[in-house]
Design a protein around this motif. Structure first.
Motif, PDB file in Angstrom:
ATOM      1  N   HIS A  54       0.846  -1.198   0.000  1.00  0.00           N
ATOM      2  CA  HIS A  54       0.000   0.000   0.000  1.00  0.00           C
ATOM      3  C   HIS A  54       0.882   1.250   0.000  1.00  0.00           C
ATOM      4  O   HIS A  54       0.667   2.171  -0.799  1.00  0.00           O
ATOM      5  CB  HIS A  54      -0.917  -0.020   1.226  1.00  0.00           C
ATOM      6  N   ASP A  55       1.887   1.260   0.859  1.00  0.00           N
ATOM      7  CA  ASP A  55       2.747   2.439   0.995  1.00  0.00           C
ATOM      8  C   ASP A  55       3.724   2.619  -0.167  1.00  0.00           C
ATOM      9  O   ASP A  55       4.003   3.741  -0.582  1.00  0.00           O
ATOM     10  CB  ASP A  55       3.553   2.375   2.295  1.00  0.00           C
ATOM     11  N   HIS A  56       4.269   1.517  -0.696  1.00  0.00           N
ATOM     12  CA  HIS A  56       5.362   1.614  -1.663  1.00  0.00           C
ATOM     13  C   HIS A  56       4.991   1.227  -3.091  1.00  0.00           C
ATOM     14  O   HIS A  56       5.724   1.563  -4.020  1.00  0.00           O
ATOM     15  CB  HIS A  56       6.547   0.751  -1.214  1.00  0.00           C
ATOM     16  N   LEU A  57       3.892   0.497  -3.245  1.00  0.00           N
ATOM     17  CA  LEU A  57       3.525   0.031  -4.587  1.00  0.00           C
ATOM     18  C   LEU A  57       2.151   0.523  -5.036  1.00  0.00           C
ATOM     19  O   LEU A  57       1.689   0.167  -6.113  1.00  0.00           O
ATOM     20  CB  LEU A  57       3.558  -1.508  -4.640  1.00  0.00           C
ATOM     21  N   GLY A  58       1.496   1.275  -4.175  1.00  0.00           N
ATOM     22  CA  GLY A  58       0.195   1.822  -4.541  1.00  0.00           C
ATOM     23  C   GLY A  58      -0.959   0.838  -4.484  1.00  0.00           C
ATOM     24  O   GLY A  58      -1.967   1.031  -5.178  1.00  0.00           O
ATOM     25  N   PRO A  60      -4.300  -0.518  -3.665  1.00  0.00           N
ATOM     26  CA  PRO A  60      -5.489   0.234  -3.237  1.00  0.00           C
ATOM     27  C   PRO A  60      -5.926  -0.122  -1.812  1.00  0.00           C
ATOM     28  O   PRO A  60      -5.808  -1.261  -1.368  1.00  0.00           O
ATOM     29  CB  PRO A  60      -6.560  -0.186  -4.249  1.00  0.00           C
ATOM     30  N   THR A  61      -6.449   0.869  -1.127  1.00  0.00           N
ATOM     31  CA  THR A  61      -6.938   0.691   0.241  1.00  0.00           C
ATOM     32  C   THR A  61      -7.998  -0.404   0.314  1.00  0.00           C
ATOM     33  O   THR A  61      -8.042  -1.158   1.287  1.00  0.00           O
ATOM     34  CB  THR A  61      -7.503   2.027   0.773  1.00  0.00           C
ATOM     35  N   GLY A 123       9.254  -1.883  -4.429  1.00  0.00           N
ATOM     36  CA  GLY A 123       8.783  -0.562  -4.844  1.00  0.00           C
ATOM     37  C   GLY A 123       9.911   0.246  -5.274  1.00  0.00           C
ATOM     38  O   GLY A 123      10.220   1.029  -5.953  1.00  0.00           O
TER      39      GLY A 123
END
Length: 123
Positions: A54-58, A60-61, A123
């Motif tokens: 989530h933080d480094h590769l996008g 989705p939430t 990432g």
């Protein structure tokens, strides 16, 4: 929508926990709860990987909600860990209870950190 994602992830996570726990425990002729340790460590790794993604590769939430809160929430089991540690103490397996408690905590945090670090590397 969030509640539905948690529900759907939990539908898969709970039976996966049961099946992996039973499979691993059957492979060990020991009072030590290897099955619960296995699900908790693998779940910690996956959760760390999800948050790292989530933080480094996008990632989705919504995927973090489905797989992290839903699947991992149902897959891992703090209550069984607690019960099995107490059971070991009641049976006089003090060393195993201590190893289970300390090992689960230390290895669980390390597994989550490793998952997060792997996602950061990717990432």
């Amino acid at each position: 929508m969030t509640l539905l994602l948690v529900f759907l992830g939990g539908i898969v996570g709970a039976p996966a926990r049961y099946l992996l726990d039973r499979l691993v425990q059957r492979l060990h002729d020991s009072v030590f709860p290897w099955g619960t340790l296995s699900v908790n460590l693998s779940g910690s790794f996956v959760l760390g990987l999800l948050f790292g993604a989530h933080d480094h590769l996008g990632l989705p939430t919504a995927m973090v909600t489905l797989l992290g809160t839903g699947f991992c929430g149902a897959f891992t089991t703090f209550s069984t860990f607690g019960f099995e540690t107490v059971r070991l103490l009641e049976e006089g397996s003090v060393l195993e209870a201590g190893l289970n408690a300390l090992g689960s905590l230390v290895l669980g945090v390390l597994a989550a950190a490793a998952g997060f670090a792997l996602a950061a590397l990717l990432g």
